[in-house]
Design a protein around this motif. Structure first.
Motif, mmCIF file in Angstrom:
data_model
loop_
_atom_site.group_PDB
_atom_site.id
_atom_site.type_symbol
_atom_site.label_atom_id
_atom_site.label_comp_id
_atom_site.label_asym_id
_atom_site.label_seq_id
_atom_site.Cartn_x
_atom_site.Cartn_y
_atom_site.Cartn_z
ATOM 1 N N ASP A 298 0.829 -1.212 0.000
ATOM 2 C CA ASP A 298 0.000 0.000 0.000
ATOM 3 C C ASP A 298 0.861 1.258 0.000
ATOM 4 O O ASP A 298 0.637 2.177 -0.775
ATOM 5 N N LEU B 2 2.671 1.831 -3.306
ATOM 6 C CA LEU B 2 1.810 2.283 -4.390
ATOM 7 C C LEU B 2 1.406 3.747 -4.229
ATOM 8 O O LEU B 2 1.069 4.415 -5.194
ATOM 9 N N LEU B 3 1.408 4.222 -2.983
ATOM 10 C CA LEU B 3 0.965 5.597 -2.756
ATOM 11 C C LEU B 3 2.103 6.611 -2.866
ATOM 12 O O LEU B 3 1.897 7.797 -2.657
ATOM 13 N N LYS B 4 3.307 6.126 -3.179
ATOM 14 C CA LYS B 4 4.422 7.063 -3.362
ATOM 15 C C LYS B 4 4.405 7.583 -4.808
ATOM 16 O O LYS B 4 4.149 6.830 -5.738
ATOM 17 N N PRO B 5 4.714 8.873 -4.995
ATOM 18 C CA PRO B 5 4.693 9.435 -6.350
ATOM 19 C C PRO B 5 5.958 9.069 -7.114
ATOM 20 O O PRO B 5 6.678 9.915 -7.589
ATOM 21 N N ILE B 6 6.223 7.776 -7.213
ATOM 22 C CA ILE B 6 7.417 7.308 -7.897
ATOM 23 C C ILE B 6 7.030 5.966 -8.504
ATOM 24 O O ILE B 6 6.169 5.282 -7.969
ATOM 25 N N TYR C 27 -4.642 -6.303 -7.644
ATOM 26 C CA TYR C 27 -4.206 -6.162 -6.259
ATOM 27 C C TYR C 27 -5.399 -5.770 -5.394
ATOM 28 O O TYR C 27 -6.066 -4.782 -5.649
ATOM 29 N N THR C 28 -5.643 -6.586 -4.370
ATOM 30 C CA THR C 28 -6.796 -6.273 -3.526
ATOM 31 C C THR C 28 -6.357 -5.699 -2.195
ATOM 32 O O THR C 28 -7.197 -5.254 -1.436
ATOM 33 N N LYS D 278 -9.594 2.400 0.826
ATOM 34 C CA LYS D 278 -8.622 1.960 -0.188
ATOM 35 C C LYS D 278 -9.048 2.356 -1.586
ATOM 36 O O LYS D 278 -8.204 2.600 -2.445
ATOM 37 N N THR E 26 -8.124 6.042 -1.885
ATOM 38 C CA THR E 26 -6.706 6.330 -2.060
ATOM 39 C C THR E 26 -6.167 5.738 -3.357
ATOM 40 O O THR E 26 -5.026 5.997 -3.719
ATOM 41 N N LEU F 11 -5.807 2.436 -3.994
ATOM 42 C CA LEU F 11 -5.110 1.168 -3.842
ATOM 43 C C LEU F 11 -5.858 0.049 -4.545
ATOM 44 O O LEU F 11 -5.259 -0.886 -5.065
ATOM 45 N N ILE F 12 -7.172 0.116 -4.512
ATOM 46 C CA ILE F 12 -7.935 -0.891 -5.243
ATOM 47 C C ILE F 12 -8.916 -0.189 -6.166
ATOM 48 O O ILE F 12 -9.322 0.952 -5.929
ATOM 49 N N GLU F 13 -9.280 -0.896 -7.205
ATOM 50 C CA GLU F 13 -10.127 -0.322 -8.227
ATOM 51 C C GLU F 13 -11.582 -0.628 -7.870
ATOM 52 O O GLU F 13 -11.913 -1.771 -7.581
ATOM 53 N N PHE G 133 -7.578 5.636 -8.828
ATOM 54 C CA PHE G 133 -6.927 4.395 -9.242
ATOM 55 C C PHE G 133 -5.835 4.611 -10.281
ATOM 56 O O PHE G 133 -4.975 3.767 -10.471
ATOM 57 N N ARG H 289 -3.577 6.687 -9.980
ATOM 58 C CA ARG H 289 -2.393 6.959 -9.155
ATOM 59 C C ARG H 289 -1.361 7.840 -9.845
ATOM 60 O O ARG H 289 -0.170 7.531 -9.876
ATOM 61 N N ALA I 91 1.225 10.828 -10.224
ATOM 62 C CA ALA I 91 2.143 11.366 -9.216
ATOM 63 C C ALA I 91 1.544 12.600 -8.539
ATOM 64 O O ALA I 91 1.637 12.762 -7.321
ATOM 65 N N LEU J 124 -0.862 11.563 -5.930
ATOM 66 C CA LEU J 124 -0.221 10.937 -4.774
ATOM 67 C C LEU J 124 0.472 11.973 -3.881
ATOM 68 O O LEU J 124 0.612 11.771 -2.686
#
Lengths: 262, 262, 327
Positions: free
Chosen positions: A97, A100-104, A257-258, C68, C71, C73-75, C89, C91, C93, C96
């Motif tokens: 998690d 995935l939340l990093k802007p990279i 990814y869940t 989630k 944010t 993380l999941i669709e 979803f 995501r 940059a 984020l």
């Protein structure tokens, strides 16, 4: 770009700081590299006893192959194992998690986050063996040959990386495949020997399906001055295709990814 | 006695259910033990094979048998134990009226049971490809071979359990096992029948427990000439040496564990 | 301006269905049965910039799944969601950099190293210059009352210190939308209060939007003017906390100290007896009968002291989920 380079510096300096907390590892890894190298040389010697040959390669030429294998194994321990081996844990514990939340780019993060200095003895030993054995085999490489060899070694590293990454990325679906990469590592042991030493069917398998031939034999041919353009192109193509495949698969995998709940 | 049987049954069936959940991983693991088959491919084409007293058929039977032996003597207790100790799962185990040794042993046996279909499939595939097609010993020898495989497994389990005790003193004991794997790989007979070794190396190997773990059972299973009583005596002697050592280290380790307040 | 917008949001999970025991194991081995479990169904809401919103619901109600999806993380399997003008979803940059997620039960700090090392990594990843990062770290450390703890390995920190360091790491890039999943989980009361105060302060100073889930009603009552209540995957309530308590609990708590001890039967007809301990009695009285009941109490008993309160929120929410009172 600058941000990526700066991140890489921070990544590796922080992992170095972690690794240096366990200094005993240095000794263990050094012993393990030397032990493995000695064992491999002994096994190779069994095949060359009483003037026999193996797959049309002389003893010194075969040692070049072994050197390249050792180099790649060191690369694996330095970068692939610590990073890609951790992907499964990221998926299992849900710490993916945060990645995935990093802007990279997440593939960049997962592939370059850690750096283990303990693979470096392998890299050095491999390089030393390559130089030594190539000299003894009578190779007198020109600058162009050296450049070509470097390019091919780069291709090897890319192919190896992509194979590892693809396997590790499947953990998005099969959370529990935490040792799939070990399978790869153990099968690649076949790369300790020139691919022509294997029966024809396996030779094909090791070229097309599990590209062991491209990993060690092709670069070894290059440094011995026997590289051919078709093989070099094939190696380059293989590297590009597998890299593209790894990226495509990762993008696809993320849709599934869940995220481990709680 | 009744309680013991019931405990064994429940422990094994729960562990089996657990391992079935990991069947994809275990299948991959079975694949990761392909080394003897790779070596078979090399030896079958190598000129040096002519110097061995084994015929090509005997050689391929030997490596196929070594493959099977390797599959059923895989031991990973150190990794589980290390994780249990680090994650604090060990403490609740210690409060139960059952030595954790048995729990781990049951897990290994259940894992082997899960492995059976995959190993059979691989053996069948190799057999269909023509390796080791004829000259197998009678079923009575097979039964004996199975028994010896289990003894070899027990010896390896015991040896790794002894190393595992280092977990009480170090956070990275599993690295030690990687060191131990090197002599196991090269001296046990996985990469070549011991008779291919030069005499000095052969004597060195014979002084270690490793040939008992692969060479002896594989030779027996493939119908080669073996000193049955001598082999069994060697197995028993090594176990008689390791068991007290294990118990001693376990007690010392627990004292340390308790002192650390974990 | 609406910063979070969810319309008809839904998510289905496919899970394996296995019976216990060896028989179940074997059956499962040969024929895997899969079930689709709807975790979130048709959830719609909007949140304005700068709001602090509490996200309530029992375990498994769908809070974390919704978080989630918000944010990225999941669709989502259905519906639409937009956060700060982005589709989560994808995501991107830029998206984020606008958000952050703090999870009480997961950590991003490197276990073996001091938090400062993790912060350096984050600064590099978010492209914050070293001087700027130092400035922000100092500022946040002061607000969080963190000092030399930042120089100690994370594994040596207490849970409360670790959580504060996690918050620091999550806020280094100055996100304007904060998603907090159980940020005070496992903390002692003091540490909980500290974290709460910090979040309120951060919201006040930066105008950031905060969406938080918590098991501790204290977090919600202290921070949130508005709550979303989710039950069995559906949005059950959206509004102020006060209205929720009035709607769910149309009664108030009357608490009296009496001059003598009475048996429980004595309070029949004075609402619902909540507790009786010696001279102290607590009664739940419906709002419309409150004044009448109080005057009768004063006439009937020797009342020394009398207090009228809203019943505790935990009590109401807990009752709601226990009784399954949600239609």
């Amino acid at each position: 770009m600058g941000r990526y380079l700066r991140s890489l510096r921070e990544f590796w300096s922080s992992s170095l700081a972690i690794e240096l907390e366990y200094p005993a590892n240095a000794l263990i890894e050094l012993l393990s590299v030397l032990g493995n190298l000695a064992g491999s040389v002994v096994v190779l010697a069994l095949f060359y006893g009483r003037g026999h040959g193996l797959g049309g390669w002389s003893w010194d030429e075969a040692l070049v192959v072994l050197g390249i294998y050792t180099l790649l194994d060191g690369f694996t321990s330095t970068l692939l194992q610590p990073n890609l081996g951790a992907i499964v844990n990221h998926v299992r514990t849900g710490s993916l998690d945060f990645v995935l939340l990093k802007p990279i780019d997440s593939q960049f993060w997962l592939s370059a986050r850690s750096f283990s200095p303990w693979g470096l003895p392998g890299v050095l030993a491999g390089l030393a063996l390559i130089v030594l054995a190539a000299r003894r085999a009578g190779a007198n490489p020109s600058l162009l040959t050296l450049l070509g060899t470097t390019l091919l070694l780069l291709c090897s590293a890319l192919i190896l990386y992509s194979l590892w990454f693809v396997l590790a990325a499947t953990s998005i679906w099969f959370v529990k495949v935490w040792n799939a990469t070990e399978v790869l590592r153990s099968t690649l042991v076949a790369g300790r020997f020139p691919v022509s030493a294997y029966p024809p069917a396996l030779r094909t398998l090791f070229t097309l399906v599990l590209p062991v031939a491209f990993l060690t034999t092709v670069p070894a041919e290059a440094i011995l001055g026997r590289a051919t353009i078709p093989w070099m192109l094939a190696s380059l193509g293989m590297a590009m295709v597998s890299l593209g495949l790894s990226r495509g698969l990762w993008r696809h995998a993320l849709r599934y990814y869940t995220s481990a709940s709680s | 006695m009744n309680r013991t049987l019931r405990l064994a049954r429940v422990l094994l069936s729960v562990q089996y259910a657990y391992m079935l959940e990991y069947r994809a991983e275990i299948a991959l693991w079975a694949l990761s033990g392909l080394l003897p088959l790779i070596m078979l491919a090399l030896w079958s084409g190598a000129a040096a094979a002519a110097d061995l007293s084994l015929s090509p058929a005997e050689l391929s039977r030997y490596f196929l048998a070594a493959f099977v032996v390797r599959q059923f003597t895989v031991v990973w207790v150190i990794h589980v134990f290390e994780e249990d100790a680090l994650q604090g799962r060990l403490s609740p185990y210690l409060l139960q009226p059952l030595h954790p040794f048995w729990r781990y042993l049951a897990a290994h046996i259940a894992e082997q049971a899960t492995r059976v279909p995959f190993v059979l499939a691989i053996v069948l595939a190799v057999w269909l490809l023509g390796a080791g097609a004829s000259g197998w010993p009678p079923p009575s020898t097979w039964l004996l071979g199975l028994l010896v495989i289990h003894l070899a497994f027990l010896l390896r389990f015991l040896l790794q359990s002894v190393i595992t005790m280092a977990c009480f003193w170090s956070e990275r004991a599993a690295a030690l096992d990687r060191l131990l794997l090197i002599p196991y790989l090269f001296l046990s007979g996985l990469v070549a029948p011991l008779e291919a070794f030069p005499p000095g190396l052969r004597r060195l190997a014979a002084a270690t427990p490793f040939p008992s773990m692969v060479d002896f059972p594989a030779r027996l299973l493939s119908g080669g000439e073996v000193d049955l009583l001598g082999g069994l005596a060697t197995l028993a002697a090594w176990m008689a040496l390791l068991l007290p050592l294990y118990l001693l280290l376990w007690r010392a380790g627990l004292r340390r564990y308790a002192a650390m307040g974990a | 301006m609406a910063i979070i917008r969810a319309r008809g949001l839904g998510k289905c999970f496919r899970v394996a269905d296995k019976q216990p025991g060896l028989g179940g194991t074997l059956r499962h081995f040969f024929a895997r049965r899969l079930k689709d479990i709807p975790a979130v169904k048709d959830v719609s809401f909007t949140i304005e910039s700068g709001e602090v919103v509490g996200f309530l619901g029992a375990n498994g109600a769908g809070k974390t799944t919704t978080l989630k999806m918000l944010t990225g993380l999941i669709e989502p399997s259905a519906g639409e969601v937009e956060v700060a003008g982005y589709r989560p979803f994808r995501r991107q940059a830029a998206f984020l950099r606008t958000i952050t997620l703090v999870m009480g039960q997961k950590q991003q700090l490197i276990w073996d190293l001091p938090p400062l090392d993790s912060l350096r990594v984050n600064a590099a990843v978010y492209g914050i210059s070293e001087a700027e990062a130092r400035r922000r770290i100092d500022e946040l450390a002061e607000m969080l009352e963190l000092g030399e703890e930042l120089r100690r390995p994370v594994r040596k920190l207490s849970l409360g210190q670790r959580m504060k360091a996690e918050l620091l790491a999550a806020l280094l890039h100055r996100p304007s939308v904060l998603f907090l999943d159980e940020p005070t989980l496992g903390l002692d009361v003091n540490a909980q209060v500290r974290v709460r105060e910090f979040l309120a302060d951060y919201n006040r100073r930066t105008g950031a939007t905060v969406l938080l889930t918590s098991h501790y009603m204290g977090d919600i009552t202290a921070l949130c003017q508005r709550v979303l209540l989710i039950h069995q995957g559906q949005l059950f309530y959206d509004g102020s906390l006060q209205e929720l308590t009035q709607q769910l609990a149309p009664y108030r708590e009357v608490c009296c100290d009496l001059g003598a001890v009475y048996p429980p039967e004595a309070f029949r007809g004075f609402g619902e007896l909540e507790s009786l301990a010696g001279h102290r009695v607590r009664l739940l009285v419906s709002r419309d009968q409150l004044t009448g009941t109080i005057s009768r109490l004063l006439l009937t008993f020797p009342v020394l002291d009398l207090e009228v309160n809203d019943p505790p929120v935990e009590e109401i929410i807990g009752r709601l989920f226990r009784e399954g009172a949600v239609a």
